[in-house]
Design a protein around this motif. Structure first.
Motif, PDB file in Angstrom:
ATOM      1  N   ASN A   1       2.521  -5.993  13.264  1.00  0.00           N
ATOM      2  CA  ASN A   1       1.606  -5.934  12.122  1.00  0.00           C
ATOM      3  C   ASN A   1       2.363  -6.235  10.826  1.00  0.00           C
ATOM      4  O   ASN A   1       2.732  -5.314  10.075  1.00  0.00           O
ATOM      5  N   PRO A   2       2.636  -7.504  10.548  1.00  0.00           N
ATOM      6  CA  PRO A   2       3.338  -7.841   9.301  1.00  0.00           C
ATOM      7  C   PRO A   2       2.600  -7.282   8.085  1.00  0.00           C
ATOM      8  O   PRO A   2       1.364  -7.243   8.043  1.00  0.00           O
ATOM      9  N   GLY A   3       3.392  -6.805   7.125  1.00  0.00           N
ATOM     10  CA  GLY A   3       2.801  -6.226   5.920  1.00  0.00           C
ATOM     11  C   GLY A   3       2.701  -4.722   5.941  1.00  0.00           C
ATOM     12  O   GLY A   3       2.074  -4.119   5.054  1.00  0.00           O
ATOM     13  N   VAL A   4       3.300  -4.076   6.945  1.00  0.00           N
ATOM     14  CA  VAL A   4       3.378  -2.611   6.940  1.00  0.00           C
ATOM     15  C   VAL A   4       4.024  -2.178   5.622  1.00  0.00           C
ATOM     16  O   VAL A   4       5.001  -2.770   5.164  1.00  0.00           O
ATOM     17  N   SER A   5       3.486  -1.135   5.005  1.00  0.00           N
ATOM     18  CA  SER A   5       3.889  -0.771   3.644  1.00  0.00           C
ATOM     19  C   SER A   5       4.964   0.307   3.625  1.00  0.00           C
ATOM     20  O   SER A   5       4.917   1.266   4.410  1.00  0.00           O
ATOM     21  N   TYR A   6       5.914   0.119   2.719  1.00  0.00           N
ATOM     22  CA  TYR A   6       7.025   1.055   2.540  1.00  0.00           C
ATOM     23  C   TYR A   6       7.116   1.418   1.061  1.00  0.00           C
ATOM     24  O   TYR A   6       7.198   0.526   0.198  1.00  0.00           O
ATOM     25  N   ALA A   7       7.132   2.710   0.744  1.00  0.00           N
ATOM     26  CA  ALA A   7       7.237   3.183  -0.641  1.00  0.00           C
ATOM     27  C   ALA A   7       8.696   3.454  -0.979  1.00  0.00           C
ATOM     28  O   ALA A   7       9.336   4.317  -0.372  1.00  0.00           O
ATOM     29  N   THR A   8       9.229   2.718  -1.950  1.00  0.00           N
ATOM     30  CA  THR A   8      10.618   2.855  -2.367  1.00  0.00           C
ATOM     31  C   THR A   8      10.694   3.592  -3.701  1.00  0.00           C
ATOM     32  O   THR A   8       9.769   3.537  -4.511  1.00  0.00           O
ATOM     33  N   GLN A   9      11.816   4.296  -3.927  1.00  0.00           N
ATOM     34  CA  GLN A   9      12.019   5.022  -5.175  1.00  0.00           C
ATOM     35  C   GLN A   9      13.260   4.563  -5.925  1.00  0.00           C
ATOM     36  O   GLN A   9      13.310   4.656  -7.154  1.00  0.00           O
TER      37      GLN A   9
ATOM     38  N   ILE B   1      13.673   8.967   5.772  1.00  0.00           N
ATOM     39  CA  ILE B   1      12.555   8.033   5.815  1.00  0.00           C
ATOM     40  C   ILE B   1      11.397   8.775   6.468  1.00  0.00           C
ATOM     41  O   ILE B   1      11.534   9.293   7.583  1.00  0.00           O
ATOM     42  N   VAL B   2      10.268   8.866   5.762  1.00  0.00           N
ATOM     43  CA  VAL B   2       9.174   9.742   6.196  1.00  0.00           C
ATOM     44  C   VAL B   2       7.897   8.940   6.418  1.00  0.00           C
ATOM     45  O   VAL B   2       7.769   7.789   5.995  1.00  0.00           O
ATOM     46  N   THR B   3       6.953   9.600   7.065  1.00  0.00           N
ATOM     47  CA  THR B   3       5.623   9.042   7.237  1.00  0.00           C
ATOM     48  C   THR B   3       4.610  10.167   7.082  1.00  0.00           C
ATOM     49  O   THR B   3       4.967  11.269   6.655  1.00  0.00           O
ATOM     50  N   GLY B   4       3.363   9.892   7.405  1.00  0.00           N
ATOM     51  CA  GLY B   4       2.326  10.914   7.324  1.00  0.00           C
ATOM     52  C   GLY B   4       1.749  11.214   8.694  1.00  0.00           C
ATOM     53  O   GLY B   4       2.177  10.653   9.710  1.00  0.00           O
ATOM     54  N   GLU B   5       0.776  12.089   8.702  1.00  0.00           N
ATOM     55  CA  GLU B   5       0.138  12.453   9.964  1.00  0.00           C
ATOM     56  C   GLU B   5      -0.812  11.344  10.433  1.00  0.00           C
ATOM     57  O   GLU B   5      -1.318  10.553   9.640  1.00  0.00           O
ATOM     58  N   ASP B   6      -1.043  11.322  11.741  1.00  0.00           N
ATOM     59  CA  ASP B   6      -2.062  10.468  12.352  1.00  0.00           C
ATOM     60  C   ASP B   6      -1.831   8.983  12.091  1.00  0.00           C
ATOM     61  O   ASP B   6      -2.772   8.211  11.909  1.00  0.00           O
ATOM     62  N   ARG B   7      -0.571   8.574  12.076  1.00  0.00           N
ATOM     63  CA  ARG B   7      -0.280   7.147  11.984  1.00  0.00           C
ATOM     64  C   ARG B   7      -0.323   6.542  13.386  1.00  0.00           C
ATOM     65  O   ARG B   7      -0.062   7.244  14.382  1.00  0.00           O
ATOM     66  N   PRO B   8      -0.626   5.264  13.510  1.00  0.00           N
ATOM     67  CA  PRO B   8      -0.714   4.653  14.848  1.00  0.00           C
ATOM     68  C   PRO B   8       0.600   4.653  15.608  1.00  0.00           C
ATOM     69  O   PRO B   8       0.608   4.495  16.839  1.00  0.00           O
ATOM     70  N   PHE B   9       1.719   4.854  14.893  1.00  0.00           N
ATOM     71  CA  PHE B   9       3.029   4.889  15.552  1.00  0.00           C
ATOM     72  C   PHE B   9       3.565   6.311  15.660  1.00  0.00           C
ATOM     73  O   PHE B   9       4.721   6.524  16.019  1.00  0.00           O
ATOM     74  N   GLY B  10       2.738   7.299  15.380  1.00  0.00           N
ATOM     75  CA  GLY B  10       3.156   8.695  15.471  1.00  0.00           C
ATOM     76  C   GLY B  10       4.290   9.003  14.523  1.00  0.00           C
ATOM     77  O   GLY B  10       4.278   8.571  13.369  1.00  0.00           O
TER      78      GLY B  10
ATOM     79  N   ASP C   1      -2.164   5.798   2.183  1.00  0.00           N
ATOM     80  CA  ASP C   1      -2.158   4.536   1.453  1.00  0.00           C
ATOM     81  C   ASP C   1      -0.902   3.716   1.699  1.00  0.00           C
ATOM     82  O   ASP C   1      -0.899   2.501   1.481  1.00  0.00           O
ATOM     83  N   VAL C   2       0.202   4.376   2.107  1.00  0.00           N
ATOM     84  CA  VAL C   2       1.383   3.646   2.563  1.00  0.00           C
ATOM     85  C   VAL C   2       1.765   4.185   3.936  1.00  0.00           C
ATOM     86  O   VAL C   2       1.451   5.329   4.286  1.00  0.00           O
ATOM     87  N   ASP C   3       2.437   3.333   4.701  1.00  0.00           N
ATOM     88  CA  ASP C   3       2.747   3.698   6.080  1.00  0.00           C
ATOM     89  C   ASP C   3       3.977   4.580   6.210  1.00  0.00           C
ATOM     90  O   ASP C   3       3.975   5.538   6.992  1.00  0.00           O
ATOM     91  N   PHE C   4       5.037   4.243   5.468  1.00  0.00           N
ATOM     92  CA  PHE C   4       6.232   5.079   5.501  1.00  0.00           C
ATOM     93  C   PHE C   4       6.961   4.929   4.184  1.00  0.00           C
ATOM     94  O   PHE C   4       6.629   4.073   3.366  1.00  0.00           O
ATOM     95  N   ALA C   5       7.976   5.809   3.939  1.00  0.00           N
ATOM     96  CA  ALA C   5       8.533   5.894   2.597  1.00  0.00           C
ATOM     97  C   ALA C   5       9.901   6.550   2.615  1.00  0.00           C
ATOM     98  O   ALA C   5      10.275   7.241   3.574  1.00  0.00           O
ATOM     99  N   TYR C   6      10.617   6.336   1.511  1.00  0.00           N
ATOM    100  CA  TYR C   6      11.844   7.092   1.243  1.00  0.00           C
ATOM    101  C   TYR C   6      11.474   8.419   0.617  1.00  0.00           C
ATOM    102  O   TYR C   6      10.591   8.507  -0.243  1.00  0.00           O
TER     103      TYR C   6
ATOM    104  N   GLU D   1       8.731   3.517  17.694  1.00  0.00           N
ATOM    105  CA  GLU D   1       7.330   3.084  17.726  1.00  0.00           C
ATOM    106  C   GLU D   1       6.925   2.444  16.402  1.00  0.00           C
ATOM    107  O   GLU D   1       6.117   1.501  16.381  1.00  0.00           O
ATOM    108  N   LEU D   2       7.478   2.934  15.282  1.00  0.00           N
ATOM    109  CA  LEU D   2       7.211   2.289  13.997  1.00  0.00           C
ATOM    110  C   LEU D   2       7.724   0.853  14.010  1.00  0.00           C
ATOM    111  O   LEU D   2       7.038  -0.069  13.546  1.00  0.00           O
ATOM    112  N   LEU D   3       8.940   0.640  14.526  1.00  0.00           N
ATOM    113  CA  LEU D   3       9.487  -0.708  14.574  1.00  0.00           C
ATOM    114  C   LEU D   3       8.589  -1.632  15.395  1.00  0.00           C
ATOM    115  O   LEU D   3       8.293  -2.765  14.981  1.00  0.00           O
ATOM    116  N   ASP D   4       8.134  -1.172  16.557  1.00  0.00           N
ATOM    117  CA  ASP D   4       7.242  -1.982  17.386  1.00  0.00           C
ATOM    118  C   ASP D   4       5.955  -2.301  16.638  1.00  0.00           C
ATOM    119  O   ASP D   4       5.466  -3.453  16.662  1.00  0.00           O
TER     120      ASP D   4
END
Length: 323
Positions: free
Chosen positions: A151-159, A129-138, A197-202, A143-146
């Motif tokens: 912030n309901p609606g955090v985006s997750y990219a599924t494949q 499970i990955v994210t990008g640089e400079d996200r508010p949760f590092g 454009d998305v917060d975290f992803a598979y 920290e992502l869970l918090d």
């Protein structure tokens, strides 16, 4: 009628020779080129690794090993081809295990686990499970869970249906309200993560290409152990989720292949895991660990994974595939 003793001895010798010749012929595997079927397109990590493996196997087996790419249905097309194959060991499949352990539970297919022999594993996949640089949760899962709870609606990219099942389970356990964004493979996911454009992803392995740049940090390992290139990311179990979906890269044959042929291929695969060419492409280029499992260990592992997936699907009330 009485035959001369010399003729009788000659006939016995001829029969013995023919029988011996038949035994030699039966055990003389392989005596013609083999086919390695890869259920994904050319240029991906499975294809890159598989082609080097085929070159090593040629040296070990003394016959050409021709690679055939047969993508479609998440390796389902290749598995359907294999289950209908009757050349007794000359065609085998190379690829990840989840299309076999999870695929038949999630969708209707023309095969099941009992249709194959799982000859050897040679490597472990490194999904995360990955994210990008400079996200508010590092790049911290906690920290992502918090952040996601606040912030309901955090985006997750599924494949895949499998990663969607896992993230739905996590969201239920953690009380998250996520916005699910379906994507087509790593090529579809990467631009969304890199652009923010998305917060975290598979990611099935795309993140390995960003190990040096740090542009795609890994939040969680979806392998049994921590990822080779991202040792700081906890596993699902370490994060508190009783799931071990780790994909294994292996060779499979149709169920009815004679034992001596399956064993000959297994010997060649074990030797390949000690070959510098295979080690170099696997560990240094693809950042995957080389890991050999014999048929018994691999088969037991796969059936255990299948049973765990079945329990999870039952707990979640079914599988929701990406749109």
């Amino acid at each position: 009628m009485t035959y001369p003793k010399k003729a009788m001895l000659g006939g016995a010798l001829l029969a013995t020779t023919l029988m011996a010749g038949g035994l030699v012929q039966a055990d003389d595997f392989p005596s013609q080129p083999l086919t390695m079927v890869i259920g994904f397109g050319a240029g991906g990590s499975t294809d890159i690794q598989g082609r080097v493996l085929a070159n090593v196997l040629e040296d070990e087996l003394g016959q050409p090993v021709n690679v055939v790419n047969q993508p479609g249905a998440g390796m389902g097309v290749a598995l359907t081809r294999l289950v209908n194959n009757d050349d007794e060991g000359y065609t085998f499949l190379y690829g990840p295990t989840s299309p076999i352990t999870f695929g038949p539970l999630a969708t209707e297919v023309d095969y099941d686990m009992d249709d194959f022999r799982y000859i050897s594993a040679v490597s472990l996949a490194q999904a995360g499970i990955v994210t990008g640089e400079d996200r508010p949760f590092g790049d911290s899962w906690e920290e992502l869970l918090d952040y996601a709870r606040e912030n309901p609606g955090v985006s997750y990219a599924t494949q895949t249906a499998q990663d969607r099942l896992i993230i739905d389970y996590i969201a239920e356990q953690e009380g998250l309200d996520l916005r699910i964004v379906p994507t087509a493979g790593g090529a579809g996911m990467a631009p969304l993560i890199l652009s923010g454009d998305v917060d975290f992803a598979y990611s099935g392995g795309t993140h390995s290409g960003y190990a040096d740049s740090g542009e795609m940090p890994v939040l969680l390992s979806l392998a049994e152990d921590r990822l080779v290139a991202f040792p700081d990311a906890p596993t699902l179990v370490e994060a508190g989720y009783d799931i071990t979906p780790g994909d294994i890269l292996m060779a499979a044959l149709p169920k009815g292949v004679p034992d001596e042929r399956a064993e000959r291929l297994a010997q060649a695969l074990e030797a390949a895991t000690q070959d510098e060419r295979f080690i170099e492409v696997t560990e240094e280029r693809l950042l995957l660990p080389v890991n050999y499992m014999d048929e018994e260990e691999l088969t037991d592992t796969l059936y255990a994974q299948r049973d765990a997936f079945a329990e999870l699907i039952d707990e979640m009330g079914g599988v929701e595939a990406p749109e």
